[in-house]
Design a protein around this motif. Structure first.
Motif, short mmCIF file in Angstrom:
data_model
loop_
_atom_site.label_atom_id
_atom_site.label_comp_id
_atom_site.label_asym_id
_atom_site.label_seq_id
_atom_site.Cartn_x
_atom_site.Cartn_y
_atom_site.Cartn_z
N LEU A 140 16.56 -23.29 -22.79
CA LEU A 140 17.02 -21.61 -22.61
C LEU A 140 18.13 -21.07 -23.73
N GLU A 141 19.18 -22.03 -23.48
CA GLU A 141 20.32 -21.98 -24.50
C GLU A 141 20.02 -22.07 -25.96
N GLU A 142 19.07 -23.09 -26.16
CA GLU A 142 18.34 -23.14 -27.63
C GLU A 142 17.68 -22.14 -28.14
N ARG A 143 16.82 -21.68 -26.82
CA ARG A 143 16.06 -20.29 -27.04
C ARG A 143 16.64 -19.26 -27.97
N ALA A 144 17.85 -18.86 -27.09
CA ALA A 144 18.64 -18.11 -27.58
C ALA A 144 19.26 -18.10 -29.09
N HIS A 145 19.58 -19.58 -29.17
CA HIS A 145 20.09 -19.80 -30.46
C HIS A 145 19.04 -19.54 -31.68
N LEU A 146 17.72 -20.02 -31.34
CA LEU A 146 16.53 -19.94 -32.17
C LEU A 146 16.58 -18.45 -32.60
N LEU A 147 16.27 -17.77 -31.77
CA LEU A 147 16.27 -16.37 -31.86
C LEU A 147 17.06 -15.66 -32.90
N GLY A 148 18.50 -15.95 -32.73
CA GLY A 148 19.44 -15.31 -33.45
C GLY A 148 19.63 -16.21 -34.77
N ASP A 209 -11.47 -7.89 -10.53
CA ASP A 209 -11.70 -8.12 -9.03
C ASP A 209 -10.82 -9.15 -8.58
N LYS A 210 -10.31 -8.62 -7.40
CA LYS A 210 -9.35 -9.35 -6.55
C LYS A 210 -8.00 -9.28 -7.21
N LEU A 211 -7.76 -8.63 -8.31
CA LEU A 211 -6.39 -8.78 -8.93
C LEU A 211 -5.29 -7.91 -7.99
N VAL A 212 -4.30 -8.65 -7.41
CA VAL A 212 -3.36 -7.86 -6.68
C VAL A 212 -2.16 -7.20 -7.65
N GLY A 213 -1.73 -7.88 -8.71
CA GLY A 213 -0.78 -7.25 -9.45
C GLY A 213 -0.44 -8.40 -10.65
N ALA A 214 0.87 -8.02 -11.25
CA ALA A 214 1.15 -9.31 -12.13
C ALA A 214 2.68 -9.13 -12.25
N ILE A 215 3.16 -10.45 -12.72
CA ILE A 215 4.53 -10.72 -13.02
C ILE A 215 4.82 -10.78 -14.40
N VAL A 216 5.84 -10.22 -14.88
CA VAL A 216 6.05 -10.19 -16.54
C VAL A 216 7.18 -10.81 -16.87
N TYR A 217 7.52 -11.75 -17.60
CA TYR A 217 8.74 -12.56 -18.01
C TYR A 217 8.60 -12.63 -19.67
N TYR A 218 9.95 -13.00 -19.94
CA TYR A 218 9.93 -13.16 -21.62
C TYR A 218 10.44 -14.46 -21.91
N ASP A 219 9.70 -14.90 -22.88
CA ASP A 219 10.00 -16.07 -23.81
C ASP A 219 10.18 -15.62 -25.32
N LYS A 430 11.52 -31.43 -27.22
CA LYS A 430 10.37 -30.16 -27.54
C LYS A 430 11.06 -29.51 -28.50
N TRP A 431 10.05 -28.85 -29.03
CA TRP A 431 10.43 -27.99 -30.44
C TRP A 431 11.65 -27.08 -30.21
N THR A 432 11.63 -26.36 -28.88
CA THR A 432 12.51 -25.50 -28.79
C THR A 432 14.04 -26.06 -28.75
N THR A 433 14.20 -27.51 -28.46
CA THR A 433 15.72 -28.02 -28.55
C THR A 433 15.82 -28.85 -29.68
N TYR A 434 15.11 -28.69 -30.85
CA TYR A 434 15.43 -29.48 -31.76
C TYR A 434 16.93 -29.57 -32.39
N ARG A 435 17.40 -28.48 -32.04
CA ARG A 435 18.87 -28.47 -32.86
C ARG A 435 19.76 -29.37 -31.91
N ALA A 436 19.54 -29.19 -30.46
CA ALA A 436 20.47 -29.77 -29.52
C ALA A 436 20.19 -31.34 -29.78
N MET A 437 18.92 -31.68 -29.93
CA MET A 437 18.48 -32.97 -30.27
C MET A 437 19.05 -33.60 -31.43
#
Length: 721
Positions: A140-148, A209-219, A430-437
């Protein structure tokens, strides 16, 4: 009311779980945040930007004449290039070798997500596994770095998790809120709950049918799967570190490679030479163990390869700005359903595999993904096998315990291993953490080989193209060069501030608008100038262009095949190819599309053994349509028959195009389409196995046109003289 009660209950249930990780998360966040500030300042002290890329010939010469390098990286994927960038920015004399094209392996075949791993956090909590938690936190820290660091290549993406059972709402809500909490101040946007009606408004394709609702998160989503970002890494090295070479070097490590270097062969020229280095880094992904065994044949394996298949479908299968997560498929895997390059990407599978340079998607995996997609889309959305425009398989280099049999339970944690001879291996992750690796790898290399360098300086370092990029940069491209808006947006989001260099070499169209920028194919914004620019970025084969300098092969294999002749012509002029070389490149690229990008499994949907499962009324209807072209009742139609009908309705299609159209259906390749082949085609279309058949659409359109042109009977015309 029930929905509101469920939400309130969810908040109460989740409170305790959130509190248990709050202190740990905040402490980790504080430590990393303050550490990052120091690293950002250090990164700014070492400029790595270069105005012009050295030519490939200059790169080869530098490898042979620069003496001993401090660091030599084997592998030009995301991790390998990350290692090269990290070493170069610390002031180390750095070289990089890649046996194929840059990012030609696993790095270019990802899910296009920059994420921490929701399912890994679930495992960390359920199994009280601190290592899994630490991996998610780091990602998650590397995700923020990549986006920036590459804002032109990446962006936040909302991902919907549909809920079909009431009890799942508190369960998943707690998990997603913990995901937000672990991200801390680097949380992209807070997750939220949606009612059923609001979920269907945002994702109208959902099963109702049978849908109750949904949860939305961000990546985060990666616009070009890392290709442009990794080019930026190597392009950003300082001049004294330009020993890095991409695209067509083959490394053969010596017995004690960690002490001396590697023996190389330039695949394009056949020339062999040695590259000496104080430290050799093995960053070869799935091939990690094969390189380690070159150093020591008795070393045990540390990687377990896993195949992941993805498919691409038309953009109408998903909203433009909303992804979907299936957290528990029929066999316990996770499936993502994401908008990508105005298409929809779905995947991935997860199964043990053998290591190969040319992984091939299987029909079984494609059908598995399609069946899972059907579970979440409404009955009014027919999920057709024929709508799979491309499919590919990538090999994940997962770190494993040799006794483990289940690849789904393996963590994405990375491992840095140092052999007795000093070979430094980076595996897993994983791809996201290539910088930390890369950071951890170079730290280990410096310590093991007593190299003189400071701490990592890549945190906060912007990649090539990001420096002067802005969301409105494409407007300048439109105004200054006369590019189509769609093309300008594509160039800006792919090359960043380097888009102007591509625009400068774009050819004049000869039209009123656009003024410059000839497209390679009409439905995609890739232009011919990108082929020329790709050659400057070390593209040396047609496959390099259709798969990694553009993404045509990954978006639509038929469109890629259509663009190939022009791409080969342009590359031929730039690289002085002979006619024989151009022919070889064309055949090699077609073979790549056929086997590795799903063209074979797509064409296998219509074969000379395909069943005809049509009702009698449909058979008669299609026979009548066929006989409109086969006037002489020969039992087959040729290009002349089609041309005759088209001329009668004043429609003109180039002869070579008609040959291509008939060839798609000519199963026995005898130059004609027989009645049985036509009925097999229509049957396959009805079953959803085939879509977008040009011959079927052409014949239906011609039939309707001919009917409209039929003379009106006298009794219906009102009589006459």
């Amino acid at each position: 009311m029930a929905f509101q009660k469920a939400v309130k209950g969810t908040a109460l249930i989740g409170g305790g779980a959130i509190a248990t990780v709050f202190g740990l998360s905040q402490f980790s966040q504080y430590r990393n945040k303050h550490g990052a500030l120091v690293q950002v300042e250090a990164a700014e002290a070492v400029p790595v930007k270069q105005d012009h890329l050295p030519t490939r010939e200059q790169q080869i010469l530098a490898l042979q004449t620069s003496g001993e390098f401090d660091v030599l990286v084997i592998g030009g994927g995301a991790t390998g290039c990350g290692c090269a960038l990290d070493a170069a920015t610390r002031g180390l004399k750095t070289a990089l070798l890649e046996r194929d094209d840059f990012s030609s392996g696993t790095s270019s075949r990802s899910t296009k997500l920059i994420h921490g791993g929701v399912r890994y956090l679930q495992k960390a909590i359920m199994k009280l596994d601190f290592e899994q938690y630490r991996m998610v936190k780091e990602a998650l820290e590397e995700r923020a770095h990549l986006l920036g660091s590459a804002p032109h290549l990446s962006a936040p993406l909302p991902i919907m998790l549909p809920i079909y059972k009431w009890w799942q709402l508190p369960y998943y809500w707690v998990g997603i809120k913990l995901y937000d909490l672990v991200a801390g101040s680097q949380c992209l946007k807070s997750s939220y709950v949606l009612t059923k009606s609001r979920a269907l408004e945002l994702f109208p394709m959902l099963r109702k049918d049978k849908l109750v609702g949904a949860i939305v998160y961000y990546d985060g989503t990666d616009v070009l799967a890392g290709m442009r970002g990794c080019v930026g890494c190597a392009a950003g090295m300082s001049s004294r570190a330009r020993g890095a070479v991409w695209g067509a070097l083959q490394g053969c490590p010596h017995r004690y490679m960690g002490r001396c270097g590697v023996r190389c062969r330039d695949v394009l020229t056949g020339k062999e030479f040695d590259v000496r280095a104080k430290c050799v880094i093995n960053a070869t992904g799935p091939f990690t163990d094969s390189v380690r065994k070159m150093d020591d044949q008795e070393v045990p394996n540390i990687c377990q390869p896993s195949a992941g298949v993805h498919i691409v479908m038309p953009g109408y299968y998903s909203p433009d700005n909303m992804g979907l997560l299936d957290p528990a498929t029929s066999d316990g895997r996770v499936i993502f359903f994401l908008p990508w390059e105005k298409m929809t990407i779905a995947g991935t599978t997860d199964s043990p595999t053998d290591v190969t340079s040319h992984p091939i998607p299987t029909e079984e995996d494609i059908n598995f993904i399609l069946s899972e997609v059907r579970n979440y889309l409404g009955a009014d959305v027919e999920v057709r096998r024929g709508d799979v425009l491309a499919a590919w398989s990538g090999i994940r280099p997962l770190v494993t315990d040799p006794s483990s049999k289940d690849t789904q339970s393996i963590s994405r944690n990375h491992v840095v291993n140092i052999s007795d001879s000093g070979l430094v291996t980076i595996a897993g992750g994983k791809w996201t953490t290539y910088r930390a690796m890369a950071r951890d790898t170079i730290d280990a290399a410096i310590q093991e080989h007593n190299l003189k360098a400071g701490s990592s300086r890549t945190m906060g370092l912007q990649l090539e193209g990001a420096q002067d990029w802005s969301p409105t940069l494409y407007i300048r491209l439109v105004q200054d060069y006369g590019l189509e808006s769609e093309v300008a947006q594509h160039l800006a989001s792919t090359y960043g501030d380097k888009a102007f260099e591509v625009a400068k070499i774009a050819q004049v169209t000869g039209k009123r608008w656009p003024i410059v920028g000839k497209r390679l194919v009409s439905e995609f914004p890739y232009i011919e100038a990108e082929v020329v620019y790709g050659v400057k970025e070390y593209a040396r084969t047609a496959v390099d262009i259709i798969s990694r300098r553009t993404r045509l092969a990954f978006l639509n294999v038929q469109a890629a095949e259509e663009a190939l002749p022009r791409i080969v012509d342009i590359m031929g002029k730039e690289l002085n190819w002979s006619e024989q070389k151009k022919k070889e490149e064309l055949e090699t690229a077609k073979k790549f599309l056929y086997y590795e990008m799903g063209y074979k499994v797509k064409t296998d949907q219509l074969t000379d053994s395909s069943e005809i499962s049509l009702v009698p009324s449909d058979i008669e209807r299609y026979k009548k349509r066929f006989h409109m072209f086969d006037k002489e009742k020969k039992g087959f139609i040729t290009i002349l028959d089609v041309q005759r009908v088209l001329e009668s309705i004043s429609v003109q299609i180039a002869e070579n195009t008609l040959h291509e159209i008939l060839n798609e259906v000519d199963l026995n390749k005898n130059g004609q389409v027989e009645l049985n082949e036509f009925l097999q085609l229509m049957s396959a279309i009805q079953k959803g196995h085939v879509s977008g058949s040009r011959l079927a659409v052409l014949m239906k359109s011609a039939e309707e046109n001919l009917r409209r042109r039929e003379a009106i009977p006298v009794d219906r015309s009102g009589g006459g003289l």
